[in-house]
Structure formats: C-alpha cells, structure tokens
Design an enzyme around this catalytic site. Structure first.
Site, PDB file in Angstrom:
ATOM      1  N   HIS A 131       0.633   1.256  11.139  1.00  0.00           N
ATOM      2  CA  HIS A 131       1.422   1.263   9.871  1.00  0.00           C
ATOM      3  C   HIS A 131       1.910  -0.425   9.648  1.00  0.00           C
ATOM      4  O   HIS A 131       1.960  -0.732   8.494  1.00  0.00           O
ATOM      5  CB  HIS A 131       2.207   2.411   9.449  1.00  0.00           C
ATOM      6  CG  HIS A 131       1.751   3.711   9.435  1.00  0.00           C
ATOM      7  ND1 HIS A 131       2.145   4.721   9.429  1.00  0.00           N
ATOM      8  CD2 HIS A 131       0.262   4.037   9.042  1.00  0.00           C
ATOM      9  CE1 HIS A 131       1.371   5.670   8.832  1.00  0.00           C
ATOM     10  NE2 HIS A 131       0.207   5.277   9.098  1.00  0.00           N
ATOM     11  N   HIS A 148     -11.268   3.497   6.672  1.00  0.00           N
ATOM     12  CA  HIS A 148     -10.925   2.392   7.322  1.00  0.00           C
ATOM     13  C   HIS A 148     -11.763   1.178   7.868  1.00  0.00           C
ATOM     14  O   HIS A 148     -11.757   0.010   7.786  1.00  0.00           O
ATOM     15  CB  HIS A 148      -9.862   2.902   8.439  1.00  0.00           C
ATOM     16  CG  HIS A 148      -8.637   3.270   8.033  1.00  0.00           C
ATOM     17  ND1 HIS A 148      -7.656   2.633   7.755  1.00  0.00           N
ATOM     18  CD2 HIS A 148      -8.163   4.618   7.942  1.00  0.00           C
ATOM     19  CE1 HIS A 148      -6.563   3.260   7.386  1.00  0.00           C
ATOM     20  NE2 HIS A 148      -6.932   4.513   7.512  1.00  0.00           N
TER      21      HIS A 148
END
Length: 414
Positions: free
Chosen positions: A258, A390
């Site tokens: 993250h 992703h």
C-alpha cells in the site's frame, strides 16, 4: 519542486525489449480476462482461467469492467462489448433498486443478492468502472457513473474528516464503527478517474484531501509505515487483526504494497492539482517507496516483497502477493516520470525480471496471485487468479503519462 513538468524524457523507463515484453503480457492478460464473463457479471477465476462456482463479487465485476475498458481503449476486438456487459450487470444485477447503492455479492446466476452490505472499497470500484466505461463511450456508463458518484457523495464522503466512511448495512441504517486506509486509497483512484472524465474538479479536490490526510499527516507521523485501521474518528488501531495477520483486506500491521500504491497515487494527485502546496508530494512518495524497499524487499533473505510488517519494520506475513510487485512497478514508473532518474528505471527493470521469474504464469496464463517466502506458489490468502486489474495496469505503464488516469489516457491516445 511541484509536479508541473514531466522529466521522464531524461532517461527511458525501460529498454525496447522490456517494453515489448510488457506489451505482450498485457495482451495475454486481456485474453485471460475474457474468460471471466458470466451472465451475472464477471466471475472469480481459478489458476487455469475458469470461473469458480461461487457468488459474484461486486469488486471483481467492477475491476474486470475497468480492465475491459482498457482493452477497448486499446482497440482490442470484443472488449467494447465486454464493457457493455459489465455496465449492464452493475446497472441491473448488482444495483439495489430499493435502497440504492450496490450489493456486495450476488448469486452466480445474477438472480439475487447474497450480501447486501454497502462498502466503500467496492463502491469505489463502481466509480472506477463507470469512469472507465464512460471514457470509452459505452452506453449506460454516464448514468452508472452519475449514480455511483451520487451514492458516494451521500453516504461515503465525510466532509468533516476529508475522508471516506467504510461500510453500511444494506439499508444504510447501520454504519460500521471502523475506518480503513485501503478503502480511502481506492477512493482516491476512483475520484481522480471521475474528475478526469466528468471535468468536475470536486472529485480531484476530494482526492487531494484524502491524500493529504493519509500521507502528509498519517504516514509522515508513522515513519512512513501507514496505519491501515482506525476508529470512526480516525484514531489509529495498531493492533487491529493481530490474530488475522494475513487477512486479504484488513491485515495486521503495515502493508508495504500500500505504501507503493500510495506513492503512485500521491504523485498523480499532485500533478492533477498542481501548485506549490504540493511541494511535499515528491519527497513523501520517495520516502514511502524507499521505506517499503527497506522493510519488505528480500527482508527474509529471498527476493520479493513480504506482505506485511510490524511497526518496527520486521516481517509478519512473509508471503509475496503479485499485486505488491505490480504496485512496485507503478511506484518506480511514477517516480521516474517526475524525476527522470535512472535509479527508478533500473528498479523497474529489476522488479520486472523478478516478476518474469516467479509471478508471470507462462503455462496457464495471468500472474500467480501469491507465493510463499521461497517464491513458490502458495494459497494462504488468495485462491486462484481472481482478477487481472493490478497486473494489466502495470503492463500498460510504459505507454502512459502520469495523468490523466488509465482509461482516459488510453482513450485520448487512440
């Protein structure tokens, strides 16, 4: 230095050979994506690309609709129709006609809700899917996006906090006493995309408020190890889910992946909004990425980013998640765009070599979702290859500017 200039021409992001490899893998991933379409939306894919018999998840249908929009923007045959399919599923099967918003999950045939809760994480992807579908001119996308933004504005946006609320019961009457950084991060991504396609800068400005609070305040005050979990008034909960350290959405501790993802979004937000008020963005992004590398890359002796660390930077969950590596590529790409430094292009190519060696599945397609600490396939947190969001985004990076967002940039260049 605020981010008015693109310095990426000072040095190429990657060699022509690597760029060709990424383009070829993007094509493979898009082909893998087509297998996810089912009557009710898009399903969860197994290791071979077959749909798993399970409830259809809102976040997966949204993310695959977005991916298909990227394929459509590239001119891939059949992808415009797949985006239409996704928009129809979101507008009809997943939409809660009684209470508004979208069901978290529906039955495999799309006939009924199986989880009626309303979560900011999944709803951010409704905004992203609507934005990307609008960017490629799909019928129904304007209405989907307008409704999604209205729901976000009414229920999820907290004007006082400058952040997103987390989740509600299906009828919106009960709010969860929790706030999460992950949902806010994807809300930034969604708001940037929405502002790009609508021209309404309220969404860009709200993205800026979230980024400023999460990164310039919270991350900076936590030595760049970003707290993930908070109370309703955004008091950090550092021990949250200590007994579930490998949770797929709310793991204990810091999540280096993250930090990498936030670095890219921070730079994109700063470029979008511009001005000296964003002078802090570049050093903050560099601190996030260098901290993630120091804590998580080869932290246990083998290459790869560990999934989570404790608050001193020691590994907690040693598994390597494919999405973390894709976000490392994204962070290096974004920093290269802003600085032009060959340091970031070298890291980009190093991480791509790792991906080819361990994550890209040349036999069955897509990327392996999770590896153990010895870089062998593992299913401790993720089973199968749920979606391609992703990986597809990472493979498109060399052909993209830092802003606008993915679908808008590709549609503008087509």
């Amino acid at each position: 230095m605020w981010l008015s200039a693109d310095m990426s021409q000072n040095a190429p992001l990657c060699t022509e050979t690597v760029a060709a490899e990424l383009a070829a893998n993007a094509d493979d991933l898009l082909q893998f994506t087509t297998g996810a379409a089912v009557p009710g939306g898009f399903g969860w894919l197994d290791d071979d690309g077959a749909v798993v018999e399970r409830n259809l998840e809102l976040w997966i249908t949204c993310r695959m609709t977005h991916v298909c929009a990227l394929g459509a923007a590239l001119g891939k045959p059949g992808f415009h129709e797949l985006v239409e399919h996704g928009v129809k599923a979101l507008s009809e099967n997943f939409h809660d006609e009684r209470h508004d918003g979208w069901y978290a999950a529906i039955a495999p045939d799309g006939s009924r809700p199986t989880d009626a809760t309303k979560a900011a994480y999944a709803h951010s992807f409704v905004v992203l899917a609507g934005s990307s579908a609008r960017a490629v001119g799909v019928e129904g996308a304007n209405d989907l996006l307008a409704n999604a933004l209205a729901v976000h504005d009414r229920y999820f946006w907290d004007e006082n906090q400058g952040m997103a609320r987390e989740s509600f019961s299906g009828d919106w009457r009960i709010e969860e006493d929790y706030r999460g950084i992950n949902a806010n991060m994807h809300t930034v991504e969604a708001y940037l995309a929405a502002g790009d396609v609508t021209g309404d800068d309220i969404w860009h400005r709200r993205a800026g408020r979230i980024v400023t609070r999460a990164i310039d305040d919270v991350a900076r005050g936590s030595n760049w190890r970003i707290p993930e979990h908070f109370t309703a008034d955004f008091t950090p909960l550092p021990d949250y889910n200590r007994d579930q350290p490998a949770h797929p959405f709310r793991p204990y501790g810091a999540t280096p992946g993250h930090a990498l993802e936030w670095a890219r979004l921070t730079l994109a937000t700063a470029r979008t909004l511009g001005g000296p008020a964003w002078d802090w963005a570049l050093p903050a992004a560099e601190s996030l990425v260098r901290g993630a590398i120091a804590d998580a890359w080869a932290a246990d002796g083998a290459d790869g980013f560990v999934y989570t660390t404790d608050w001193d930077g020691a590994p907690v969950v040693h598994a390597r998640m494919h999405w973390v590596l894709t976000e490392a590529l994204g962070a290096a790409w974004a920093l290269h765009h802003v600085t032009g430094s060959s340091d970031w292009s070298r890291l980009f190519e190093q991480w791509w070599e790792y991906a080819k060696a361990h994550l890209v599945d040349t036999e069955r397609g897509s990327w392996i979702s999770e590896l153990d600490q010895t870089n062998h396939p593992h299913a401790g947190t993720w089973v199968g290859k749920p979606d391609t969001y992703h990986a597809v985004q990472a493979m498109l990076l060399p052909r993209l500017p830092l802003t606008p967002s993915f679908a808008s940039a590709l549609a503008a260049s087509s």
